[in-house]
Design a protein around this motif. Structure first.
Motif, PDB file in Angstrom:
ATOM      1  N   LYS A   1       6.393 -12.430  -9.216  1.00  0.00           N
ATOM      2  CA  LYS A   1       6.631 -13.617  -8.402  1.00  0.00           C
ATOM      3  C   LYS A   1       5.881 -13.505  -7.074  1.00  0.00           C
ATOM      4  CE  LYS A   1      11.057 -11.798  -6.670  1.00  0.00           C
ATOM      5  NZ  LYS A   1      12.512 -12.017  -6.657  1.00  0.00           N
ATOM      6  N   PRO A   2       5.689 -14.637  -6.375  1.00  0.00           N
ATOM      7  CA  PRO A   2       5.001 -14.598  -5.075  1.00  0.00           C
ATOM      8  C   PRO A   2       5.675 -13.637  -4.104  1.00  0.00           C
ATOM      9  CG  PRO A   2       5.290 -16.868  -5.828  1.00  0.00           C
ATOM     10  CD  PRO A   2       6.049 -16.006  -6.782  1.00  0.00           C
ATOM     11  N   TYR A   3       4.860 -12.944  -3.322  1.00  0.00           N
ATOM     12  CA  TYR A   3       5.389 -11.944  -2.386  1.00  0.00           C
ATOM     13  C   TYR A   3       6.373 -12.559  -1.393  1.00  0.00           C
ATOM     14  CZ  TYR A   3       2.177  -8.169  -3.779  1.00  0.00           C
ATOM     15  OH  TYR A   3       1.536  -7.182  -4.456  1.00  0.00           O
ATOM     16  N   ALA A   4       6.128 -13.793  -0.992  1.00  0.00           N
ATOM     17  CA  ALA A   4       6.993 -14.444   0.006  1.00  0.00           C
ATOM     18  C   ALA A   4       8.414 -14.657  -0.513  1.00  0.00           C
ATOM     19  CB  ALA A   4       6.390 -15.782   0.432  1.00  0.00           C
TER      20      ALA A   4
ATOM     21  N   ALA B   1       9.332  -3.264  -0.011  1.00  0.00           N
ATOM     22  CA  ALA B   1       9.220  -1.849   0.374  1.00  0.00           C
ATOM     23  C   ALA B   1       9.021  -0.964  -0.856  1.00  0.00           C
ATOM     24  CB  ALA B   1      10.456  -1.418   1.153  1.00  0.00           C
ATOM     25  N   SER B   2       9.746  -1.270  -1.926  1.00  0.00           N
ATOM     26  CA  SER B   2       9.615  -0.506  -3.164  1.00  0.00           C
ATOM     27  C   SER B   2       8.220  -0.681  -3.778  1.00  0.00           C
ATOM     28  CB  SER B   2      10.680  -0.956  -4.160  1.00  0.00           C
ATOM     29  OG  SER B   2      10.493  -0.334  -5.407  1.00  0.00           O
ATOM     30  N   LEU B   3       7.744  -1.915  -3.762  1.00  0.00           N
ATOM     31  CA  LEU B   3       6.414  -2.206  -4.300  1.00  0.00           C
ATOM     32  C   LEU B   3       5.331  -1.495  -3.492  1.00  0.00           C
ATOM     33  CD1 LEU B   3       4.546  -3.722  -6.230  1.00  0.00           C
ATOM     34  CD2 LEU B   3       4.709  -5.728  -4.725  1.00  0.00           C
ATOM     35  N   LYS B   4       5.506  -1.480  -2.182  1.00  0.00           N
ATOM     36  CA  LYS B   4       4.531  -0.811  -1.333  1.00  0.00           C
ATOM     37  C   LYS B   4       4.430   0.682  -1.663  1.00  0.00           C
ATOM     38  CE  LYS B   4       3.189   0.255   3.398  1.00  0.00           C
ATOM     39  NZ  LYS B   4       3.500   0.192   4.837  1.00  0.00           N
TER      40      LYS B   4
ATOM     41  N   LYS C   1      -2.981  -6.407  -1.251  1.00  0.00           N
ATOM     42  CA  LYS C   1      -1.536  -6.361  -1.526  1.00  0.00           C
ATOM     43  C   LYS C   1      -0.786  -5.562  -0.456  1.00  0.00           C
ATOM     44  CE  LYS C   1      -2.164  -6.552  -6.571  1.00  0.00           C
ATOM     45  NZ  LYS C   1      -2.090  -5.769  -7.826  1.00  0.00           N
ATOM     46  N   ILE C   2      -1.324  -4.406  -0.109  1.00  0.00           N
ATOM     47  CA  ILE C   2      -0.654  -3.541   0.877  1.00  0.00           C
ATOM     48  C   ILE C   2      -0.604  -4.217   2.255  1.00  0.00           C
ATOM     49  CG2 ILE C   2      -0.833  -1.354   2.139  1.00  0.00           C
ATOM     50  CD1 ILE C   2      -2.068  -0.175  -0.507  1.00  0.00           C
ATOM     51  N   ALA C   3      -1.738  -4.784   2.675  1.00  0.00           N
ATOM     52  CA  ALA C   3      -1.782  -5.449   3.988  1.00  0.00           C
ATOM     53  C   ALA C   3      -0.841  -6.649   4.026  1.00  0.00           C
ATOM     54  CB  ALA C   3      -3.211  -5.887   4.295  1.00  0.00           C
ATOM     55  N   SER C   4      -0.741  -7.370   2.919  1.00  0.00           N
ATOM     56  CA  SER C   4       0.136  -8.546   2.855  1.00  0.00           C
ATOM     57  C   SER C   4       1.599  -8.144   2.941  1.00  0.00           C
ATOM     58  CB  SER C   4      -0.123  -9.323   1.560  1.00  0.00           C
ATOM     59  OG  SER C   4      -1.478  -9.686   1.448  1.00  0.00           O
ATOM     60  N   ILE C   5       1.939  -7.047   2.239  1.00  0.00           N
ATOM     61  CA  ILE C   5       3.322  -6.548   2.311  1.00  0.00           C
ATOM     62  C   ILE C   5       3.654  -6.097   3.734  1.00  0.00           C
ATOM     63  CG2 ILE C   5       4.852  -4.669   1.571  1.00  0.00           C
ATOM     64  CD1 ILE C   5       3.542  -4.850  -1.191  1.00  0.00           C
ATOM     65  N   ASN C   6       2.708  -5.404   4.362  1.00  0.00           N
ATOM     66  CA  ASN C   6       2.927  -4.971   5.756  1.00  0.00           C
ATOM     67  C   ASN C   6       3.231  -6.154   6.654  1.00  0.00           C
ATOM     68  OD1 ASN C   6       2.498  -2.287   5.171  1.00  0.00           O
ATOM     69  ND2 ASN C   6       0.335  -2.304   5.745  1.00  0.00           N
ATOM     70  N   LYS C   7       2.474  -7.234   6.464  1.00  0.00           N
ATOM     71  CA  LYS C   7       2.687  -8.424   7.305  1.00  0.00           C
ATOM     72  C   LYS C   7       4.057  -9.047   7.032  1.00  0.00           C
ATOM     73  CE  LYS C   7       0.817 -12.973   8.478  1.00  0.00           C
ATOM     74  NZ  LYS C   7       0.877 -12.792   9.935  1.00  0.00           N
TER      75      LYS C   7
END
Length: 428
Positions: free
Chosen positions: A2-5, A13-16, A417-423
């Motif tokens: 599903k969309p990260y948002a 956090a788990s995905l990261k 993906k990583i940068a988007s999760i961080n944001k």
């Protein structure tokens, strides 16, 4: 996925954690992959090696009009080269000047001449309090570098799917006499691969500039650089359109064979009105006795005519098409539906433009570099290197091998993906 948002903080956090394991594995491989510039690959350069045999020591070096290409003379290029490049640019021989190896150099000269001597009797720009240029963004970093070098103020104009925002262009050009030009890559634009619509070209030709010395810098660098035989973008010819609109002197049009034959050893050209060309030739005859006619003749003997050149470009397309399709496939497979990026799908040119979430581009490019993938610097596609959204990244698929490109794109999408999760975690 599903969309990260829509994911919870815990899910992100788990995905990261999982993604960082993959990232460290790539780091341990010690890769060194470069996607920073739009360079042809070795296989593309090999296509033109026959040009080395086009002129041998026993070759006739005389043009049809009797010109000996080994000697001085012919300021604006041999006629055969004008015919070949004129057909490529869709302009008559009489509107063409053939230069040396670089269209960028011709653009630099054109700005420099305007600074020191003005345009058609108007005040030299160096004597004015303020000189401004419009810059469609995202755009070509080397264009912006020229205007920045001469201290010209650059104004961002957003690109749309049909070209620059023409409402903004028309308003600014008609109301501000300090605006002297606009940079354009009208076909398969750098970096988005957008081609200007018919309406956009016609609106350019019908501009009513406040400045008498305003010019459109029409850099048609990718005029014949299609990826597909039948699914191609088409561009209205700007000089003819300007003439029809009663604005024959409004445009300088540039092109070269840099990504057709050998970059750095091709031939460059400008097309313009007779009034513009007469003024340019006055400066040119002070600057040079003539450019490399041997190289001009070599190109003509190799390509023979526009049909030979078009066939040659099909061979380029056969090499590049799988690379562009690889990039788009990895982007679709890895990022599709996640809501963390958008990208263009061009039908030609040399680049794919990627837009991350705001504030992530620099982080993505830096992370790629640490994993062994060098991208074009974040911000490079904007004047002064300042992307107001820190989101645009230029992807250059042409130089790496297909295998390296596939690896590089998997690293790139991982970093996105990583940068988007961080944001998202910062905002949560």
């Amino acid at each position: 996925m599903k969309p990260y948002a829509e994911m919870t903080k815990e899910e992100l956090a788990s995905l990261k954690e999982q993604l960082m394991i993959q990232y460290k594995e790539y780091q341990e491989r010690g890769l060194n992959l470069n996607m920073s510039r739009g360079k042809p690959c070795i296989e593309q350069l090999d296509l033109s090696m026959g040009m080395m045999d086009a002129l041998t020591s026993g070759a006739d070096m005389t043009c049809e009009d009797g010109t000996d290409c080994r000697n001085y003379g012919v300021l604006d290029g041999i006629r055969e080269a004008k015919e070949l490049i004129g057909d490529m640019m869709e302009n008559p021989v009489d509107n063409i000047i053939i230069y040396g190896n670089s269209s960028l150099n011709v653009m630099y000269d054109t700005i420099s001449r305007s600074m020191t001597h003005g345009v058609m009797g108007n005040t030299p720009w160096c004597k004015l309090d303020k000189v401004k240029f419009l810059c469609p963004v995202p755009g070509y970093d080397r264009h912006f570098a020229i205007t920045e070098y001469f201290g010209i103020e650059m104004i961002n104009v957003p690109m749309t799917p049909t070209g620059p925002d023409m409402d903004m262009v028309e308003e600014l050009v008609s109301s501000d006499e300090a605006i002297k030009g606009i940079w354009c890559v009208p076909k398969y634009s750098n970096p988005q691969g957008i081609s200007y619509s018919d309406e956009t070209v016609r609106r350019f030709a019908r501009l009513k500039p406040a400045a008498k010395d305003f010019r459109i810098y029409w850099d048609n660098a990718y005029g014949v650089h299609h990826l597909y035989d039948h699914d191609q973008d088409h561009l209205i010819e700007i000089l003819a359109e300007c003439k029809r609109a009663g604005n024959p002197d409004l445009v300088y049009k540039f092109a070269s064979t840099s990504k057709i034959s050998f970059p750095g050893s091709g031939i460059a050209a400008m097309a313009a009105s007779q009034n513009n060309l007469e003024e340019i030739k006055k400066q040119l005859q002070i600057q040079t006795i003539g450019h490399d006619k041997v190289n001009q003749l070599r190109h003509v003997r190799f390509f023979k005519d526009i049909h030979g050149l078009v066939e040659h470009m099909r061979k380029h397309a056969d090499i590049l098409r799988p690379k562009f399709e690889t990039v788009l496939q990895v982007l679709d497979n890895e990022l599709g539906g996640l809501g963390i990026g958008e990208w263009t799908k061009p039908k030609g040119g040399y680049f794919i433009s990627f837009d991350s979430m705001d504030g992530c581009a620099k982080q993505i490019v830096a992370a790629c570099k640490k994993a062994g993938v060098v991208m074009t610097g974040a911000g490079a596609t904007y004047p002064y290197g300042k992307d107001p959204h820190d989101s645009n990244i230029r992807i250059a698929p042409t130089y790496p091998s297909l295998e390296d490109l596939d690896t590089a794109m998997h690293i790139f999408t991982l970093c996105v993906k990583i940068a988007s999760i961080n944001k998202l975690l910062e905002e949560a």
